[in-house]
Design a protein around this motif. Structure first.
Motif, PDB file in Angstrom:
ATOM      1  N   LEU A  50       0.834  -1.204   0.000  1.00 48.35           N
ATOM      2  CA  LEU A  50       0.000   0.000   0.000  1.00 48.35           C
ATOM      3  C   LEU A  50       0.870   1.256   0.000  1.00 48.35           C
ATOM      4  O   LEU A  50       0.607   2.203  -0.754  1.00 48.35           O
ATOM      5  CB  LEU A  50      -0.913  -0.015   1.229  1.00 48.35           C
ATOM      6  CG  LEU A  50      -1.768   1.228   1.485  1.00 48.35           C
ATOM      7  CD1 LEU A  50      -2.687   1.494   0.296  1.00 48.35           C
ATOM      8  CD2 LEU A  50      -2.579   1.052   2.758  1.00 48.35           C
ATOM      9  N   GLU A  51       1.918   1.258   0.815  1.00 46.05           N
ATOM     10  CA  GLU A  51       2.794   2.429   0.866  1.00 46.05           C
ATOM     11  C   GLU A  51       3.538   2.619  -0.456  1.00 46.05           C
ATOM     12  O   GLU A  51       3.749   3.752  -0.903  1.00 46.05           O
ATOM     13  CB  GLU A  51       3.768   2.296   2.035  1.00 46.05           C
ATOM     14  CG  GLU A  51       3.077   2.424   3.389  1.00 46.05           C
ATOM     15  CD  GLU A  51       4.034   2.321   4.560  1.00 46.05           C
ATOM     16  OE1 GLU A  51       3.808   3.023   5.565  1.00 46.05           O
ATOM     17  OE2 GLU A  51       5.000   1.532   4.479  1.00 46.05           O
ATOM     18  N   ARG A  52       3.927   1.525  -1.106  1.00 49.94           N
ATOM     19  CA  ARG A  52       4.562   1.640  -2.432  1.00 49.94           C
ATOM     20  C   ARG A  52       3.589   2.208  -3.450  1.00 49.94           C
ATOM     21  O   ARG A  52       3.951   3.069  -4.270  1.00 49.94           O
ATOM     22  CB  ARG A  52       5.071   0.268  -2.897  1.00 49.94           C
ATOM     23  CG  ARG A  52       6.336  -0.197  -2.206  1.00 49.94           C
ATOM     24  CD  ARG A  52       6.987  -1.338  -2.977  1.00 49.94           C
ATOM     25  NE  ARG A  52       6.092  -2.483  -3.142  1.00 49.94           N
ATOM     26  CZ  ARG A  52       5.983  -3.478  -2.262  1.00 49.94           C
ATOM     27  NH1 ARG A  52       6.725  -3.465  -1.160  1.00 49.94           N
ATOM     28  NH2 ARG A  52       5.163  -4.481  -2.492  1.00 49.94           N
ATOM     29  N   ALA A  53       2.347   1.734  -3.414  1.00 52.88           N
ATOM     30  CA  ALA A  53       1.351   2.217  -4.380  1.00 52.88           C
ATOM     31  C   ALA A  53       1.079   3.703  -4.197  1.00 52.88           C
ATOM     32  O   ALA A  53       0.866   4.435  -5.180  1.00 52.88           O
ATOM     33  CB  ALA A  53       0.058   1.416  -4.226  1.00 52.88           C
ATOM     34  N   ALA A  56       4.236   6.864  -0.469  1.00 55.64           N
ATOM     35  CA  ALA A  56       4.336   7.610   0.789  1.00 55.64           C
ATOM     36  C   ALA A  56       4.405   6.640   1.955  1.00 55.64           C
ATOM     37  O   ALA A  56       3.915   5.518   1.876  1.00 55.64           O
ATOM     38  CB  ALA A  56       3.143   8.548   0.953  1.00 55.64           C
ATOM     39  N   THR A  57       5.034   7.091   3.018  1.00 59.66           N
ATOM     40  CA  THR A  57       5.082   6.317   4.259  1.00 59.66           C
ATOM     41  C   THR A  57       3.893   6.712   5.127  1.00 59.66           C
ATOM     42  O   THR A  57       3.707   7.893   5.429  1.00 59.66           O
ATOM     43  CB  THR A  57       6.393   6.585   5.019  1.00 59.66           C
ATOM     44  OG1 THR A  57       7.491   6.211   4.185  1.00 59.66           O
ATOM     45  CG2 THR A  57       6.435   5.794   6.318  1.00 59.66           C
ATOM     46  N   LEU A  58       3.099   5.738   5.520  1.00 55.57           N
ATOM     47  CA  LEU A  58       1.898   6.013   6.304  1.00 55.57           C
ATOM     48  C   LEU A  58       2.144   5.914   7.803  1.00 55.57           C
ATOM     49  O   LEU A  58       1.447   6.558   8.592  1.00 55.57           O
ATOM     50  CB  LEU A  58       0.783   5.042   5.903  1.00 55.57           C
ATOM     51  CG  LEU A  58       0.341   5.098   4.436  1.00 55.57           C
ATOM     52  CD1 LEU A  58      -0.694   4.014   4.157  1.00 55.57           C
ATOM     53  CD2 LEU A  58      -0.209   6.475   4.089  1.00 55.57           C
ATOM     54  N   PHE A  59       3.100   5.071   8.200  1.00 54.43           N
ATOM     55  CA  PHE A  59       3.357   4.862   9.625  1.00 54.43           C
ATOM     56  C   PHE A  59       4.845   4.995   9.927  1.00 54.43           C
ATOM     57  O   PHE A  59       5.694   4.611   9.107  1.00 54.43           O
ATOM     58  CB  PHE A  59       2.911   3.456  10.062  1.00 54.43           C
ATOM     59  CG  PHE A  59       1.438   3.226  10.026  1.00 54.43           C
ATOM     60  CD1 PHE A  59       0.629   3.626  11.084  1.00 54.43           C
ATOM     61  CD2 PHE A  59       0.852   2.599   8.938  1.00 54.43           C
ATOM     62  CE1 PHE A  59      -0.740   3.396  11.060  1.00 54.43           C
ATOM     63  CE2 PHE A  59      -0.510   2.368   8.903  1.00 54.43           C
ATOM     64  CZ  PHE A  59      -1.313   2.775   9.963  1.00 54.43           C
ATOM     65  N   LEU A  68       1.036   7.185  13.036  1.00 52.17           N
ATOM     66  CA  LEU A  68       0.771   7.795  11.733  1.00 52.17           C
ATOM     67  C   LEU A  68       1.758   8.922  11.421  1.00 52.17           C
ATOM     68  O   LEU A  68       2.103   9.733  12.284  1.00 52.17           O
ATOM     69  CB  LEU A  68      -0.645   8.360  11.693  1.00 52.17           C
ATOM     70  CG  LEU A  68      -1.801   7.364  11.638  1.00 52.17           C
ATOM     71  CD1 LEU A  68      -3.132   8.087  11.753  1.00 52.17           C
ATOM     72  CD2 LEU A  68      -1.764   6.529  10.361  1.00 52.17           C
ATOM     73  N   THR A  69       2.191   8.980  10.175  1.00 52.78           N
ATOM     74  CA  THR A  69       2.934  10.130   9.658  1.00 52.78           C
ATOM     75  C   THR A  69       1.933  11.227   9.280  1.00 52.78           C
ATOM     76  O   THR A  69       0.715  10.985   9.285  1.00 52.78           O
ATOM     77  CB  THR A  69       3.734   9.728   8.414  1.00 52.78           C
ATOM     78  OG1 THR A  69       2.793   9.344   7.388  1.00 52.78           O
ATOM     79  CG2 THR A  69       4.676   8.573   8.712  1.00 52.78           C
ATOM     80  N   ALA A  75      -4.577  10.358   5.176  1.00 55.58           N
ATOM     81  CA  ALA A  75      -5.175   9.114   4.682  1.00 55.58           C
ATOM     82  C   ALA A  75      -6.217   8.583   5.655  1.00 55.58           C
ATOM     83  O   ALA A  75      -7.227   8.001   5.248  1.00 55.58           O
ATOM     84  CB  ALA A  75      -4.086   8.074   4.452  1.00 55.58           C
ATOM     85  N   LEU A  76      -5.975   8.786   6.960  1.00 60.92           N
ATOM     86  CA  LEU A  76      -6.917   8.291   7.967  1.00 60.92           C
ATOM     87  C   LEU A  76      -8.308   8.888   7.778  1.00 60.92           C
ATOM     88  O   LEU A  76      -9.316   8.183   7.891  1.00 60.92           O
ATOM     89  CB  LEU A  76      -6.385   8.614   9.366  1.00 60.92           C
ATOM     90  CG  LEU A  76      -7.305   8.261  10.528  1.00 60.92           C
ATOM     91  CD1 LEU A  76      -7.521   6.756  10.603  1.00 60.92           C
ATOM     92  CD2 LEU A  76      -6.735   8.791  11.843  1.00 60.92           C
ATOM     93  N   ARG A  77      -8.370  10.190   7.501  1.00 58.88           N
ATOM     94  CA  ARG A  77      -9.689  10.830   7.336  1.00 58.88           C
ATOM     95  C   ARG A  77     -10.463  10.187   6.189  1.00 58.88           C
ATOM     96  O   ARG A  77     -11.663   9.932   6.300  1.00 58.88           O
ATOM     97  CB  ARG A  77      -9.510  12.332   7.102  1.00 58.88           C
ATOM     98  CG  ARG A  77      -8.923  13.071   8.289  1.00 58.88           C
ATOM     99  CD  ARG A  77      -9.150  14.568   8.174  1.00 58.88           C
ATOM    100  NE  ARG A  77      -8.434  15.147   7.047  1.00 58.88           N
ATOM    101  CZ  ARG A  77      -7.194  15.625   7.118  1.00 58.88           C
ATOM    102  NH1 ARG A  77      -6.520  15.572   8.262  1.00 58.88           N
ATOM    103  NH2 ARG A  77      -6.614  16.159   6.057  1.00 58.88           N
ATOM    104  N   TRP A  78      -9.765   9.925   5.079  1.00 54.62           N
ATOM    105  CA  TRP A  78     -10.442   9.312   3.936  1.00 54.62           C
ATOM    106  C   TRP A  78     -10.787   7.851   4.207  1.00 54.62           C
ATOM    107  O   TRP A  78     -11.841   7.359   3.798  1.00 54.62           O
ATOM    108  CB  TRP A  78      -9.547   9.423   2.691  1.00 54.62           C
ATOM    109  CG  TRP A  78      -9.453  10.831   2.202  1.00 54.62           C
ATOM    110  CD1 TRP A  78      -8.481  11.732   2.497  1.00 54.62           C
ATOM    111  CD2 TRP A  78     -10.390  11.507   1.368  1.00 54.62           C
ATOM    112  NE1 TRP A  78      -8.743  12.948   1.891  1.00 54.62           N
ATOM    113  CE2 TRP A  78      -9.906  12.838   1.188  1.00 54.62           C
ATOM    114  CE3 TRP A  78     -11.574  11.143   0.745  1.00 54.62           C
ATOM    115  CZ2 TRP A  78     -10.576  13.777   0.416  1.00 54.62           C
ATOM    116  CZ3 TRP A  78     -12.243  12.075  -0.026  1.00 54.62           C
ATOM    117  CH2 TRP A  78     -11.754  13.370  -0.173  1.00 54.62           C
TER     118      TRP A  78
END
Length: 314
Positions: A50-53, A56-59, A68-69, A75-78
């Motif tokens: 998921l992060e590659r897609a 971005a780094t999410l965590f 969370l970054t 991303a969390l809101r969405w």
């Protein structure tokens, strides 16, 4: 960052979202794997993909778990919006389901589950054998708004406006002991704050850091033998003769315990509430389970002036 989230909106599927939210809520891959029903290695691979897609780094991986970054916060809101949409879809379609078949998820305490919900399940099965009840008696309160359960039977009334509540019982709380305990220690003397007596307490009350009393009597002169985190364990401790304890009157009477100072009750009554989401109230199998739970409580002695806030079944 915004472009990243827009890309996420076009490529992220619901399975990816579930894993992302599970890692955020559990703060570990192991906890997330348990939550979504996958193994830890698979969850780790899915997060990396998921992060590659997203590019971005999410965590951030910290000593306190996954955090969370800034991109992850966006991303969390969405992701939470996507989760709510999926929940609404399931709930509103199930809300018009008239089949008396399928699963009903019920969450409650261990004591209420054993004494009441189990009987309701048996009666429901006798009438509608194709309804399957999944009963969760963990101490954690499940989130009905996120559809972690269809029905909750708890001792606390929630304040979520999307939830329908019904008070099933209001029971006085009295002081009880086993016959064995009384043979060994005798009855406590009013006004002596339980001097020379052993006591068992509900652990959350001990942790509240307030002056503890049993049916209005201070307990500071007594000996607290044990603090217990469930009413079932508290009943077992009193029944085993560990000490005196406060219990809901109808439950303690079922256990054959001896009531001490029967003219006294605790300032706080024992209330039982049944809760469901308004979109599920008229799902046939959920409604049938609600009716059977309510009937079991109606057959138990106690305050019958229950505040019913569910609309009637139709």
């Amino acid at each position: 960052m915004q472009n990243c989230i827009e890309a996420e909106g076009s490529s992220l599927n619901w399975d990816d979202t579930r894993i992302f939210l599970a890692i955020y809520r559990e703060r570990s891959l192991r906890g997330a794997a348990r939550l979504v029903g996958l193994d830890q290695a698979t969850v780790g691979r899915r997060l990396a993909a998921l992060e590659r897609a997203l590019g971005a780094t999410l965590f951030l991986r910290t000593s306190n778990g996954y955090v969370l970054t800034p991109v992850g916060e966006v991303a969390l809101r969405w992701a939470e919006k996507m989760e709510q949409s999926a929940i609404d879809l399931v709930r509103q379609t199930q809300g018009v389901d008239e089949r008396l078949a399928g699963e009903v998820r019920v969450t409650t305490t261990d004591a209420i589950g054993l004494e009441f919900v189990m009987s309701a399940i048996r009666h429901l099965h006798d009438e509608h054998p194709n309804v399957r009840v999944l009963l969760d008696t963990s101490t954690q309160v499940q989130n009905l708004a996120r559809r972690e359960a269809d029905i909750a039977v708890r001792t606390i009334k929630p304040d979520n406006p999307d939830l329908l509540t019904r008070r099933l019982a209001v029971w006085p709380v009295g002081l009880y002991a086993s016959v064995d305990y009384l043979e060994r220690h005798g009855e406590p003397v009013p006004g002596e704050s339980f001097e020379g007596h052993d006591l068992v307490c509900y652990l959350p009350h001990m942790q509240a850091r307030r002056l503890l009393t049993f049916v209005g009597e201070p307990i500071h002169a007594g000996r607290i033998v044990s603090g217990l985190n469930s009413s079932l364990l508290l009943r077992a401790a009193v029944g085993a003769g560990l000490g005196l304890g406060e219990l809901a009157v109808p439950i303690a009477e079922r256990d054959g315990l001896v009531r001490i100072w029967p003219d006294r009750v605790s300032a706080m009554a024992y209330e039982v509430w049944m809760v469901t989401h308004k979109d599920l109230r008229h799902t046939a199998r959920v409604s049938a389970m609600i009716d059977h739970i309510a009937k079991v409580f109606e057959e138990t002695p106690g305050d019958k002036k229950n505040s019913v806030e569910f609309p009637p079944s139709s």
